[in-house]
Design an enzyme around this catalytic site. Structure first.
Site, PDB file in Angstrom:
ATOM      1  N   CYS A 142       0.822  -1.220   0.000  1.00  0.00           N
ATOM      2  CA  CYS A 142       0.000   0.000   0.000  1.00  0.00           C
ATOM      3  C   CYS A 142       0.858   1.274   0.000  1.00  0.00           C
ATOM      4  CB  CYS A 142      -1.007  -0.036   1.145  1.00  0.00           C
ATOM      5  SG  CYS A 142      -2.366   1.102   0.839  1.00  0.00           S
ATOM      6  N   HIS A 235      -4.653  -4.500  -0.073  1.00  0.00           N
ATOM      7  CA  HIS A 235      -4.481  -5.003   1.302  1.00  0.00           C
ATOM      8  C   HIS A 235      -4.978  -6.432   1.390  1.00  0.00           C
ATOM      9  CE1 HIS A 235      -3.110  -1.555   3.603  1.00  0.00           C
ATOM     10  NE2 HIS A 235      -3.930  -0.789   2.914  1.00  0.00           N
ATOM     11  N   GLU A 237      -3.801  -8.654   3.042  1.00  0.00           N
ATOM     12  CA  GLU A 237      -3.608  -9.154   4.420  1.00  0.00           C
ATOM     13  C   GLU A 237      -4.777  -8.768   5.332  1.00  0.00           C
ATOM     14  OE1 GLU A 237      -2.322  -6.446   3.232  1.00  0.00           O
ATOM     15  OE2 GLU A 237      -2.335  -4.894   4.760  1.00  0.00           O
TER      16      GLU A 237
HETATM   17  C1  LIG Z   1      -2.867   3.739   2.298  1.00  0.00           C
HETATM   18  C2  LIG Z   1      -2.447   2.730   3.298  1.00  0.00           C
HETATM   19  O1  LIG Z   1      -1.315   2.401   3.359  1.00  0.00           O
HETATM   20  S1  LIG Z   1      -3.635   2.097   4.269  1.00  0.00           S
HETATM   21  C3  LIG Z   1      -2.921   1.776   5.774  1.00  0.00           C
HETATM   22  C4  LIG Z   1      -3.297   2.777   6.775  1.00  0.00           C
HETATM   23  N1  LIG Z   1      -4.500   2.397   7.500  1.00  0.00           N
HETATM   24  C5  LIG Z   1      -4.581   2.463   8.805  1.00  0.00           C
HETATM   25  O2  LIG Z   1      -3.641   2.832   9.493  1.00  0.00           O
HETATM   26  C6  LIG Z   1      -5.869   2.034   9.368  1.00  0.00           C
HETATM   27  C7  LIG Z   1      -5.871   2.091  10.861  1.00  0.00           C
HETATM   28  N2  LIG Z   1      -5.523   3.424  11.418  1.00  0.00           N
HETATM   29  C8  LIG Z   1      -6.416   4.320  11.821  1.00  0.00           C
HETATM   30  O3  LIG Z   1      -7.597   4.139  11.678  1.00  0.00           O
HETATM   31  C9  LIG Z   1      -5.928   5.594  12.476  1.00  0.00           C
HETATM   32  O4  LIG Z   1      -4.657   5.920  11.997  1.00  0.00           O
HETATM   33  C10 LIG Z   1      -5.903   5.526  14.036  1.00  0.00           C
HETATM   34  C11 LIG Z   1      -7.323   5.273  14.510  1.00  0.00           C
HETATM   35  C12 LIG Z   1      -5.013   4.383  14.521  1.00  0.00           C
HETATM   36  C13 LIG Z   1      -5.383   6.834  14.603  1.00  0.00           C
HETATM   37  O5  LIG Z   1      -5.962   7.931  13.917  1.00  0.00           O
HETATM   38  P1  LIG Z   1      -5.925   9.480  14.414  1.00  0.00           P
HETATM   39  O6  LIG Z   1      -6.126   9.563  15.867  1.00  0.00           O
HETATM   40  O7  LIG Z   1      -6.861  10.219  13.524  1.00  0.00           O
HETATM   41  O8  LIG Z   1      -4.478   9.979  14.024  1.00  0.00           O
HETATM   42  P2  LIG Z   1      -3.127  10.041  14.870  1.00  0.00           P
HETATM   43  O9  LIG Z   1      -2.847  11.477  15.135  1.00  0.00           O
HETATM   44  O10 LIG Z   1      -3.162   9.096  16.028  1.00  0.00           O
HETATM   45  O11 LIG Z   1      -2.053   9.550  13.783  1.00  0.00           O
HETATM   46  C14 LIG Z   1      -2.283   8.384  13.108  1.00  0.00           C
HETATM   47  C15 LIG Z   1      -1.016   7.886  12.499  1.00  0.00           C
HETATM   48  O12 LIG Z   1      -0.651   8.642  11.362  1.00  0.00           O
HETATM   49  C16 LIG Z   1       0.750   8.583  11.193  1.00  0.00           C
HETATM   50  N3  LIG Z   1       1.242   9.948  11.095  1.00  0.00           N
HETATM   51  C17 LIG Z   1       0.533  11.076  11.315  1.00  0.00           C
HETATM   52  N4  LIG Z   1       1.322  12.146  11.038  1.00  0.00           N
HETATM   53  C18 LIG Z   1       2.518  11.681  10.652  1.00  0.00           C
HETATM   54  C19 LIG Z   1       3.749  12.289  10.229  1.00  0.00           C
HETATM   55  N5  LIG Z   1       3.913  13.603  10.123  1.00  0.00           N
HETATM   56  N6  LIG Z   1       4.755  11.478   9.900  1.00  0.00           N
HETATM   57  C20 LIG Z   1       4.637  10.142   9.978  1.00  0.00           C
HETATM   58  N7  LIG Z   1       3.514   9.516  10.376  1.00  0.00           N
HETATM   59  C21 LIG Z   1       2.469  10.285  10.704  1.00  0.00           C
HETATM   60  C22 LIG Z   1       1.317   7.794  12.345  1.00  0.00           C
HETATM   61  O13 LIG Z   1       1.457   6.442  11.935  1.00  0.00           O
HETATM   62  C23 LIG Z   1       0.227   7.916  13.392  1.00  0.00           C
HETATM   63  O14 LIG Z   1       0.118   6.834  14.262  1.00  0.00           O
HETATM   64  P3  LIG Z   1       1.338   6.321  15.207  1.00  0.00           P
HETATM   65  O15 LIG Z   1       1.997   7.527  15.780  1.00  0.00           O
HETATM   66  O16 LIG Z   1       0.704   5.444  16.222  1.00  0.00           O
HETATM   67  O17 LIG Z   1       2.268   5.547  14.290  1.00  0.00           O
HETATM   68  N1  LIG Z   2      -6.700   2.167   4.684  1.00  0.00           N
HETATM   69  C1  LIG Z   2      -6.504   3.474   5.207  1.00  0.00           C
HETATM   70  C2  LIG Z   2      -6.411   4.517   4.157  1.00  0.00           C
HETATM   71  C3  LIG Z   2      -5.838   5.787   4.675  1.00  0.00           C
HETATM   72  O1  LIG Z   2      -4.459   5.814   4.489  1.00  0.00           O
HETATM   73  C4  LIG Z   2      -7.566   3.807   6.208  1.00  0.00           C
HETATM   74  O2  LIG Z   2      -8.753   3.899   5.851  1.00  0.00           O
HETATM   75  O3  LIG Z   2      -7.218   3.967   7.352  1.00  0.00           O
END
Ligand SMILES: CC(=O)SCCNC(=O)CCNC(=O)[C@H](O)C(C)(C)COP(=O)(O)OP(=O)(O)OC[C@H]1O[C@@H](n2cnc3c(N)ncnc32)[C@H](O)[C@@H]1OP(=O)(O)O
Ligand SMILES: N[C@@H](CCO)C(=O)O
Length: 314
Positions: A142, A235, A237
């Site tokens: 991804c 995804h 996985e």
């Molecule tokens: C396109 C893809 O690759 S899909 C894969 C991504 N999908 C997912 O992560 C799905 C699950 N995650 C989520 O639903 C959300 O991220 C949550 C619920 C875990 C947290 O969301 P929120 O509270 O809105 O945001 P939060 O401020 O905690 O930041 C979320 C994450 O964004 C990332 N992030 C945000 N800003 C930055 C930045 N400037 N640099 C690097 N990473 C960042 C981090 O990974 C951070 O989580 P971490 O510190 O635990 O690693």
């Molecule tokens: N799969 C991700 C997309 C955002 O990066 C999510 O919905 O959290």
């Protein structure tokens, strides 16, 4: 796994034409076997869920795998406890003088940022550079697929007007590709992203090949022709309920989000979704582990990996 057959069995030629891997008895007797060393560079906030999802797939193999968990040291994780990271994770500094048979780099919820604004971007680019010489094959998922294509080949990502969200039918683009061995002609993959890469940009890079795509959701798997770098936009996985969880989260936040495509029975979000991609997810990971890692990696991992990497046909 390779089939060990007598050196002169006629079926061997037919299977070889189909790109089915067979091994002569004479070669099998000389094969050395040791555990594979695979690292997971986990960039997800939901680290424990992702560990479980990927271990489930990597564990579906008769090969012994030593699994090394890595997290970026230049990012302070908000959602994973320091205790968990201290207990189970290493950083790049701990392993940079070693070699790996394989590495998986996960997605991350940072796809709408510029790559350079991601706070661990510099560290990630160091790891991507290092992987060229020190990892037999790296599988990027991804956002990591977009990051790897951008870093190694300058391929851009583009914002989508609407999130690509749901389970989409995909097809194999290159016949007899080892990575997609055993796949049905049409198979399902979950997609969940706000950005995209294009076929036209990839076709400009002679080192790259598109192995699978979807009429609806675009490019799915891109690989370098030597199999050293694999980029997967979907995804596979994900658990049955991962898209549901993301959908419910975004609805609760009041974000503009459609019901995931082709996911709930009768498109009804109150019903339990089915997992219709698990078999292909297992095949994808076992094919990668077998053909791109196990068959290619040197027995002595200290050997220079590029030298040992045979000119494999994908
Ligand atoms: C396109 C893809 O690759 S899909 C894969 C991504 N999908 C997912 O992560 C799905 C699950 N995650 C989520 O639903 C959300 O991220 C949550 C619920 C875990 C947290 O969301 P929120 O509270 O809105 O945001 P939060 O401020 O905690 O930041 C979320 C994450 O964004 C990332 N992030 C945000 N800003 C930055 C930045 N400037 N640099 C690097 N990473 C960042 C981090 O990974 C951070 O989580 P971490 O510190 O635990 O690693
Ligand atoms: N799969 C991700 C997309 C955002 O990066 C999510 O919905 O959290």
């Amino acid at each position: 796994m390779p089939i060990k057959i007598p050196d002169n069995l006629p079926a061997k030629e037919i299977l070889n034409q189909e790109n089915i891997f067979t091994m002569d008895e004479s070669v099998a007797y000389h094969q050395d076997i040791r555990p594979l060393r695979i690292a997971l560079l986990n960039l997800m906030p939901t680290k424990e869920t992702t560990e479980t999802q990927l271990l489930r797939l990597i564990g579906n193999t008769p090969l012994q795998v030593e699994f090394v968990l890595l997290h970026p040291k230049t990012h302070t994780s908000k959602n994973t406890s320091l205790e968990h990271l201290d207990m189970f994770y290493k950083t790049f500094d701990d392993i940079k003088d070693e070699k790996l048979d394989g590495m998986i780099i996960t997605g991350a919820p940072v796809e709408q940022m510029e790559f350079e604004d991601v706070n661990y971007w510099e560290e990630l680019t160091q790891i991507l550079e290092w992987s060229k010489q020190n990892v037999t094959s790296t599988l990027h998922i991804c956002w990591a697929a977009q990051a790897g294509l951008y870093h190694h080949f300058g391929v851009r990502k583009y914002g989508l007007d609407k999130k690509m969200f749901g389970v989409f039918p995909h097809t194999v683009t290159v016949p007899n590709t080892k990575l997609l061995r055993g796949f049905d002609e049409v198979f399902n993959v979950p997609q969940s992203r706000h950005t995209d890469i294009t076929r036209a940009d990839i076709e400009r890079c002679p080192e790259l090949e598109i192995l699978s795509e979807s009429e609806d959701s675009g490019v799915y798997i891109v690989a370098t022709k030597d199999g050293k770098h694999i980029f997967v936009t979907g995804h596979s996985e994900y658990d049955a309920c991962s898209l549901k969880w993301e959908y419910d989260r975004d609805v609760a936040k009041g974000l503009p989000i459609d019901i995931p495509n082709n996911y709930y029975p009768n498109n009804d979000p109150s019903r339990q979704p089915y997992n219709t991609w698990r078999a292909h997810a297992n095949l994808l990971f076992s094919n990668w582990l077998n053909y791109y890692v196990y068959q290619e990696t040197p027995f002595e991992l200290t050997t220079h990996i590029n030298e040992s990497f045979a000119s494999s046909q994908l």
